[in-house]
Design a protein around this motif. Structure first.
Motif, PDB file in Angstrom:
ATOM      1  N   UNK A 170     -17.111  -2.812  -8.066  1.00 58.93           N
ATOM      2  CA  UNK A 170     -16.858  -2.131  -6.790  1.00 58.93           C
ATOM      3  C   UNK A 170     -16.135  -3.043  -5.794  1.00 58.93           C
ATOM      4  N   UNK A 171     -16.626  -4.254  -5.521  1.00 58.22           N
ATOM      5  CA  UNK A 171     -15.845  -5.119  -4.617  1.00 58.22           C
ATOM      6  C   UNK A 171     -14.519  -5.562  -5.223  1.00 58.22           C
ATOM      7  N   UNK A 172     -14.427  -5.664  -6.561  1.00 51.76           N
ATOM      8  CA  UNK A 172     -13.141  -6.045  -7.156  1.00 51.76           C
ATOM      9  C   UNK A 172     -12.101  -4.952  -6.935  1.00 51.76           C
ATOM     10  N   UNK A 173     -12.518  -3.691  -6.941  1.00 54.60           N
ATOM     11  CA  UNK A 173     -11.583  -2.608  -6.637  1.00 54.60           C
ATOM     12  C   UNK A 173     -11.017  -2.765  -5.224  1.00 54.60           C
ATOM     13  N   UNK A 174     -11.832  -3.224  -4.295  1.00 59.30           N
ATOM     14  CA  UNK A 174     -11.342  -3.457  -2.937  1.00 59.30           C
ATOM     15  C   UNK A 174     -10.306  -4.576  -2.926  1.00 59.30           C
ATOM     16  N   UNK A 175     -10.520  -5.609  -3.762  1.00 60.38           N
ATOM     17  CA  UNK A 175      -9.527  -6.687  -3.881  1.00 60.38           C
ATOM     18  C   UNK A 175      -8.196  -6.132  -4.372  1.00 60.38           C
ATOM     19  N   UNK A 176      -8.266  -5.234  -5.352  1.00 59.06           N
ATOM     20  CA  UNK A 176      -7.054  -4.636  -5.901  1.00 59.06           C
ATOM     21  C   UNK A 176      -6.353  -3.757  -4.871  1.00 59.06           C
ATOM     22  N   UNK A 177      -7.121  -3.043  -4.064  1.00 62.01           N
ATOM     23  CA  UNK A 177      -6.529  -2.186  -3.035  1.00 62.01           C
ATOM     24  C   UNK A 177      -5.757  -3.019  -2.008  1.00 62.01           C
ATOM     25  N   UNK A 178      -6.348  -4.117  -1.562  1.00 60.96           N
ATOM     26  CA  UNK A 178      -5.653  -4.984  -0.609  1.00 60.96           C
ATOM     27  C   UNK A 178      -4.397  -5.575  -1.232  1.00 60.96           C
ATOM     28  N   UNK A 179      -4.506  -5.967  -2.504  1.00 68.63           N
ATOM     29  CA  UNK A 179      -3.334  -6.511  -3.190  1.00 68.63           C
ATOM     30  C   UNK A 179      -2.226  -5.460  -3.262  1.00 68.63           C
ATOM     31  N   UNK A 180      -2.571  -4.205  -3.473  1.00 65.45           N
ATOM     32  CA  UNK A 180      -1.565  -3.143  -3.519  1.00 65.45           C
ATOM     33  C   UNK A 180      -0.908  -2.969  -2.147  1.00 65.45           C
ATOM     34  N   UNK A 181      -1.693  -3.038  -1.073  1.00 65.20           N
ATOM     35  CA  UNK A 181      -1.120  -2.962   0.273  1.00 65.20           C
ATOM     36  C   UNK A 181      -0.116  -4.087   0.496  1.00 65.20           C
ATOM     37  N   UNK A 182      -0.403  -5.228  -0.070  1.00 68.43           N
ATOM     38  CA  UNK A 182       0.464  -6.393   0.083  1.00 68.43           C
ATOM     39  C   UNK A 182       1.703  -6.304  -0.805  1.00 68.43           C
ATOM     40  N   UNK A 183       1.541  -5.795  -2.040  1.00 63.81           N
ATOM     41  CA  UNK A 183       2.588  -5.935  -3.055  1.00 63.81           C
ATOM     42  C   UNK A 183       3.218  -4.634  -3.530  1.00 63.81           C
ATOM     43  N   UNK A 184       2.509  -3.488  -3.333  1.00 66.16           N
ATOM     44  CA  UNK A 184       2.925  -2.213  -3.922  1.00 66.16           C
ATOM     45  C   UNK A 184       3.049  -2.302  -5.449  1.00 66.16           C
ATOM     46  N   UNK A 185       2.245  -3.128  -6.061  1.00 60.32           N
ATOM     47  CA  UNK A 185       2.274  -3.310  -7.509  1.00 60.32           C
ATOM     48  C   UNK A 185       1.711  -2.062  -8.187  1.00 60.32           C
ATOM     49  N   UNK A 186       2.520  -1.307  -8.970  1.00 55.47           N
ATOM     50  CA  UNK A 186       2.047  -0.053  -9.560  1.00 55.47           C
ATOM     51  C   UNK A 186       0.937  -0.250 -10.585  1.00 55.47           C
ATOM     52  N   UNK A 187       0.752  -1.478 -11.052  1.00 52.49           N
ATOM     53  CA  UNK A 187      -0.312  -1.720 -12.017  1.00 52.49           C
ATOM     54  C   UNK A 187      -1.689  -1.410 -11.440  1.00 52.49           C
ATOM     55  N   UNK A 188      -1.818  -1.533 -10.122  1.00 57.60           N
ATOM     56  CA  UNK A 188      -3.106  -1.258  -9.490  1.00 57.60           C
ATOM     57  C   UNK A 188      -3.477   0.212  -9.649  1.00 57.60           C
ATOM     58  N   UNK A 189      -2.536   1.103  -9.356  1.00 53.47           N
ATOM     59  CA  UNK A 189      -2.816   2.541  -9.482  1.00 53.47           C
ATOM     60  C   UNK A 189      -3.105   2.905 -10.928  1.00 53.47           C
ATOM     61  N   UNK A 190      -2.390   2.286 -11.847  1.00 52.16           N
ATOM     62  CA  UNK A 190      -2.597   2.555 -13.271  1.00 52.16           C
ATOM     63  C   UNK A 190      -3.992   2.114 -13.701  1.00 52.16           C
ATOM     64  N   UNK A 191      -4.394   0.904 -13.294  1.00 52.80           N
ATOM     65  CA  UNK A 191      -5.733   0.413 -13.651  1.00 52.80           C
ATOM     66  C   UNK A 191      -6.816   1.306 -13.074  1.00 52.80           C
ATOM     67  N   UNK A 192      -6.698   1.633 -11.790  1.00 55.10           N
ATOM     68  CA  UNK A 192      -7.751   2.420 -11.154  1.00 55.10           C
ATOM     69  C   UNK A 192      -7.849   3.805 -11.765  1.00 55.10           C
ATOM     70  N   UNK A 193      -6.719   4.427 -12.088  1.00 55.70           N
ATOM     71  CA  UNK A 193      -6.746   5.755 -12.705  1.00 55.70           C
ATOM     72  C   UNK A 193      -7.465   5.710 -14.046  1.00 55.70           C
ATOM     73  N   UNK A 194      -7.122   4.718 -14.880  1.00 54.83           N
ATOM     74  CA  UNK A 194      -7.775   4.603 -16.187  1.00 54.83           C
ATOM     75  C   UNK A 194      -9.261   4.294 -16.037  1.00 54.83           C
TER      76      UNK A 194
END
Length: 686
Positions: A170-194
């Motif tokens: 759960x807290x790691x998902x928050x880390x990924x969300x902040x990283x996406x805000x910073x980078x727009x890395x599409x891998x984050x959305x792919x990981x979270x969806x799966x």
């Protein structure tokens, strides 16, 4: 003082505004207006239908740049324990760490790494620190690259055979969300969806059944809505319903599912989070009820928190009962989310209360050590076992960089989350100044062009906030300014010209204008001395000046122990190469008399105090007794029978008023947030 409200179905849809047209500069009446549900910010991701629209929308972490004392706190954390925890904590070791192994197996792997990374990473993005950015990217890449074929990721912890513990994710998902805000890395959305498809496949009888994940399912819920608002996949709302159903029941009228201090501060927001989907007013009411319940019983103290130590216990409600540093971080985080959801300034007020008066005192002034537990009345901070006076068996009151592994890691998020929620976007393409701090926000507003608003202030140690609008061309959009609950007579100028407003505490001023480059706004928030009587806690009294609560100035004697391993709690672990001499533990003892009661003018208690203001500290850190820019002078008397008790703690408060034959003397009060030893709930003497 802070109000406690109970929202009705009607009130849930309303936000109090003072509408001001800066074109006419004419007087305007107070009006209660709805931020209409059909408005939707054009530039920043917010709730998609059918979720209830947010009143305020979090900006990307990259939109905020801090200056002043708040930037100093972030820099101290970077240069202190947060930025260097990798050389101490075994949980951040890159060897045998389950977070970097696709198998999910490893000796080290649970909440500690994501607890630390959610603050450390956001600080890296905000401070643009190359070393921190590189370290953050290592861990983010490890998490993403090691996702398993079934969509699951992270350490494969099982509390029982076949029952996967999902809390650490759960807290790691928050880390990924902040990283996406910073980078727009599409891998984050792919990981979270799966991953969420994996969660959908877990049977209810195996889903969120263990203590921590069951209490804290609301953190999972927040991430599901975050992804839904970006992808719009409707099945995510089914998952949200599943999470809510399997999370502990935080909707009980007169009870909580458990009384662990961090769980309460973190998890009470869950019903209000789900309210955005259910639209059931009872869900939102439940979060308000939980907040009130814990404070009615254990929170009759200043500083915005409550006395639970590890767990709240009946009969242990004196101001000497403490709260974990984790609990402070999670309460501030809850306040920040609930402000977005509800538009209720109550949550900003509480966030400030904790941030200014409780949180900074949990650390050494250089942030190279922290204390697991901090109380409003605390006159010894040592390595002894103070149980059963506190609900923790072991050395939980010292400032130890090697100890208390949850707070050792989770404290990192406190100031940076506060900073990145200082400004928010609004559904009408405006910007809202929520938590006043020096720095700037750069965001799209009005016609979609980037604007920068630079804030100059020493708030809360000063009552004036200066804003300067920087824009390439004229741009029409609203700016919202929050009026804290304690402020009854705020005033406003635009470009040096006074605008008449009848601003009441707990409202927003809305400035609608065609803004031009260089436009200036001056907000004055006059501060007054106010006392608060805690009738349910021995009729004790606390003292405020604006949002700052004050404590008795106690001379603090710091004693260094160069072997922090010796004074760490039993479950602490560290890397073999960690040098305890480089990271010493400090104990703090009183070097002056602390057992004073206040003499108050019964008719007008505020007249019992005089204000002394001093120069702003050269190191830009006002949260120490030495640096305090504001002190109060009062009269008091010693209470000889009020002593350190058999548990080595500040004795229980005597019931006020207290009769004492001791002579009247002058005493100095300092801001509570800078006092590592403190008396903040005072007896009243005669």
């Amino acid at each position: 003082m802070m109000r406690m409200i109970s929202p009705t179905a009607k009130a849930l849809a309303l936000i109090c505004l003072i509408i001001v047209s800066t074109k006419s500069f004419s007087q305007s009446a107070i009006a209660v207006k709805q931020i209409k549900n059909n408005l939707h910010n054009s530039y920043y991701v917010s709730n998609k239908a059918p979720l209830t629209p947010q009143y305020f929308i979090k900006l990307p972490v990259t939109a905020i740049k801090q200056e002043g004392w708040l930037k100093k706190q972030l820099e101290l954390q970077r240069d202190g324990l947060t930025g260097n925890l990798g050389e101490i904590s075994v949980w951040l070791s890159k060897t045998d760490n389950a977070w970097v192994n696709k198998s999910g197996k490893g000796k080290y792997g649970w909440e500690e790494l994501p607890y630390w990374l959610k603050g450390y990473g956001d600080m890296a993005y905000m401070l643009k620190d190359p070393k921190m950015l590189k370290e953050t990217k290592f861990w983010i890449d490890a998490v993403i690259n090691n996702q398993r074929a079934n969509g699951d990721f992270g350490p494969l912890n099982e509390t029982k055979p076949g029952r996967r513990d999902l809390w650490g994710n759960m807290p790691m998902l928050w880390c990924l969300q902040s990283y996406y805000e910073y980078s727009n890395d599409p891998r984050v959305l792919k990981l979270m969806t799966a991953y969420y498809k994996y969660e959908m496949s877990v049977p209810d009888n195996l889903f969120l059944k263990d203590y921590w994940e069951n209490s804290r399912g609301g953190d999972n819920l927040i991430s599901v809505y975050w992804l839904y608002n970006r992808t719009g996949e409707s099945w995510l709302l089914d998952l949200a319903t599943k999470i809510d159903k399997n999370t502990a029941n935080w909707r009980q009228a007169n009870n909580l599912p458990n009384w662990h201090n961090v769980n309460v501060a973190q998890s009470f927001r869950e019903p209000a989070t789900f309210w955005m989907q259910s639209k059931n007013p009872a869900d939102l009411q439940a979060s308000y009820t939980d907040f009130k319940l814990i404070r009615d019983i254990y929170g009759q103290v200043p500083g915005g928190m409550f006395g639970a130590d590890e767990n709240a216990r009946k009969g242990y409600d004196d101001p000497r009962q403490a709260v974990e540093t984790c609990g402070m971080v999670e309460q501030m985080t809850s306040d920040e989310f609930l402000l977005q959801y509800t538009g209720d300034t109550f949550w900003a007020d509480n966030c400030e209360d904790v941030a200014f008066n409780t949180f900074p005192a949990a650390f050494m002034p250089d942030y190279r050590g922290l204390r697991y537990l901090t109380a409003p009345n605390m006159v010894v901070s040592d390595s002894k076992n103070h149980a059963p006076g506190i609900d923790n068996d072991g050395p939980f009151l010292n400032m130890n960089p090697f100890s208390s592994r949850c707070c050792q890691h989770n404290h990192a998020a406190g100031w940076v989350y506060y900073a990145e929620n200082s400004w928010m976007a609004t559904p009408d393409n405006g910007l809202a100044d929520q938590l006043y701090a020096a720095g700037s926000v750069t965001a799209k507003a009005g016609n979609g062009k980037l604007v920068t608003i630079v804030t100059t202030t020493q708030y809360p140690f000063n009552d004036q906030v200066e804003l300067k609008v920087l824009t390439a061309g004229a741009n029409t959009f609203p700016i919202y300014l929050r009026i804290p609950a304690w402020c009854s007579d705020a005033s406003l100028q635009v470009n040096g010209r006074a605008i008449a407003v009848n601003a009441q505490g707990g409202q927003y001023i809305k400035l609608s204008n065609n803004w031009k480059n260089g436009d200036r706004i001056t907000l004055h928030l006059p501060m007054k001395i106010a006392t608060r009587e805690w009738e349910k806690n021995k009729n004790s009294v606390s003292v405020n000046y604006g949002p700052l609560t004050f404590s008795l100035k106690i001379d603090e004697k710091y004693v260094k122990n160069t072997n922090s391993r010796e004074t760490a709690v039993a479950d602490a672990k560290w890397q073999e190469s960690a040098d305890p001499a480089k990271w010493p533990t400090f104990e703090i003892y009183p070097a002056s008399v602390w057992n004073y009661g206040l003499l108050l003018n019964k008719g007008n208690p505020a007249e019992s105090f005089s204000i002394e203001k001093r120069a702003w500290p050269k190191d830009n850190n006002p949260f120490t007794n030495t640096n305090a820019p504001i002190t109060l002078i009062a009269k008091g008397k010693q209470i000889p029978e009020w002593k350190i008790d058999q548990y080595g703690l500040c004795g229980l408060l005597p019931v006020s008023p207290v009769k004492t034959a001791e002579p009247k003397t002058s005493i100095t009060l300092v801001p509570m947030g800078g006092a590592r030893l403190r008396i903040s709930s005072f007896p009243v003497v005669q």
